[in-house]
Enzyme design. Structure first.
Site, PDB file in Angstrom:
ATOM      1  N   ASP A 102      35.489  34.171  18.458  1.00  0.00           N
ATOM      2  CA  ASP A 102      36.369  34.057  19.629  1.00  0.00           C
ATOM      3  C   ASP A 102      36.565  32.594  20.020  1.00  0.00           C
ATOM      4  O   ASP A 102      35.701  31.753  19.763  1.00  0.00           O
ATOM      5  CB  ASP A 102      35.735  34.743  20.849  1.00  0.00           C
ATOM      6  CG  ASP A 102      35.497  36.210  20.633  1.00  0.00           C
ATOM      7  OD1 ASP A 102      36.230  36.816  19.838  1.00  0.00           O
ATOM      8  OD2 ASP A 102      34.557  36.742  21.270  1.00  0.00           O
TER       9      ASP A 102
HETATM   10  N1  URA Z   1      31.190  39.029  18.748  1.00  0.00           N
HETATM   11  C1  URA Z   1      31.882  38.563  19.801  1.00  0.00           C
HETATM   12  O1  URA Z   1      31.923  39.188  20.845  1.00  0.00           O
HETATM   13  N2  URA Z   1      32.529  37.402  19.669  1.00  0.00           N
HETATM   14  C2  URA Z   1      32.520  36.651  18.540  1.00  0.00           C
HETATM   15  O2  URA Z   1      33.136  35.579  18.480  1.00  0.00           O
HETATM   16  C3  URA Z   1      31.792  37.157  17.455  1.00  0.00           C
HETATM   17  C4  URA Z   1      31.138  38.346  17.586  1.00  0.00           C
END
Ligand code: URA
Length: 243
Positions: A102
């Protein structure tokens, strides 16, 4: 194996949509034969020609990036935000991230121009363990973390069993630090898992991918994977070994 149109796009021939049209128009040959089916899978050992010109086989490269927070896991962004390829400006290859983190998540991200390698590492059948450290609002109890260990229902179904460990808790500030290892790669999975037990994630970092760690790197830095590491990751994915 990789879809022909994806391979053409990765090679920089055209966007994926334009590459599809070129295939439908009969402009693409694989090993000398015109291919018009869009689903056709090809590998790096196939010879591909576009309008009579053979695609150059680009040397494969593999990097481990310590992605900082506030960076998009993509090669371009329509809002002009920083993207992970901005950290590789001196590299003349079309590399892209294997899976994604993310915008607000930092940590370990593999970058490559090897589509087949990227596919096997992200294929749900072969997923490798990934370890995250999350700072949570609140300090979860053991039995609440057990729910994540067993698998918890999210809107897209049950999660697979996870390994979960409370690393520390600060009761004054009401914050817990938890390490979690999962092998699935659903969208915002870790954040949604903690949300589901009532402890929103305030900060998230991916610390490990299989046997790879961030050791020796600061946020924004990267290193090349060794050929041994690449081979090992491929073997792990193909044999279903997760760590
Ligand atoms: N899980 C999440 O919530 N975000 C990420 O970036 C990777 C795994």
């Amino acid at each position: 194996m990789e879809r022909l149109q994806k391979m053409l796009a990765h090679a920089g021939v055209a966007s994926r949509r334009k590459a599809e049209q070129m295939i439908l128009d009969g402009k693409v040959r694989v090993n000398g034969k015109v291919i018009k089916e869009l689903g056709t899978k090809v590998s790096s050992s196939d010879t591909i020609e576009v309008e009579g010109v053979q695609l150059e086989k680009e040397q494969k490269v593999y990097f481990l990036l310590y992605k900082p927070r506030g960076v998009i896991s993509a090669v371009t962004d329509d809002k002009n935000r920083k993207v992970v390829t901005d950290f590789f400006e001196g590299i003349d290859k079309r590399i892209y991230p294997v899976g994604r983190l993310d915008y607000d998540t930092s940590g370990l991200l593999i970058m490559t121009n090897d589509g087949e390698f990227a596919n096997i590492l992200t294929h749900p059948k072969y997923e490798i363990d990934k370890t995250y450290v999350a700072r949570l609002k609140g300090i979860p109890e053991k039995d609440e973390l057990r729910k994540l260990e067993k698998g918890i229902k999210l809107e897209d179904g049950m999660t697979a069993p996870a390994k979960v460990k409370l690393l520390s808790g600060d009761s004054k500030q009401g914050k817990g630090i938890v390490q979690i290892t999962i092998h699935e790669g659903r969208n915002r999975q870790v954040r949604r898992m903690f949300e589901a037990i009532g402890y929103p994630v305030q900060k998230l970092s991916r610390e490990q991918f299989g046997f790879l760690t961030l050791h020796g790197l600061n946020a924004g830095e990267s290193r090349q994977l060794t050929s041994h590491e690449v081979k090992l990751l491929r073997v792990m994915a193909e044999t279903g070994k997760r760590h």
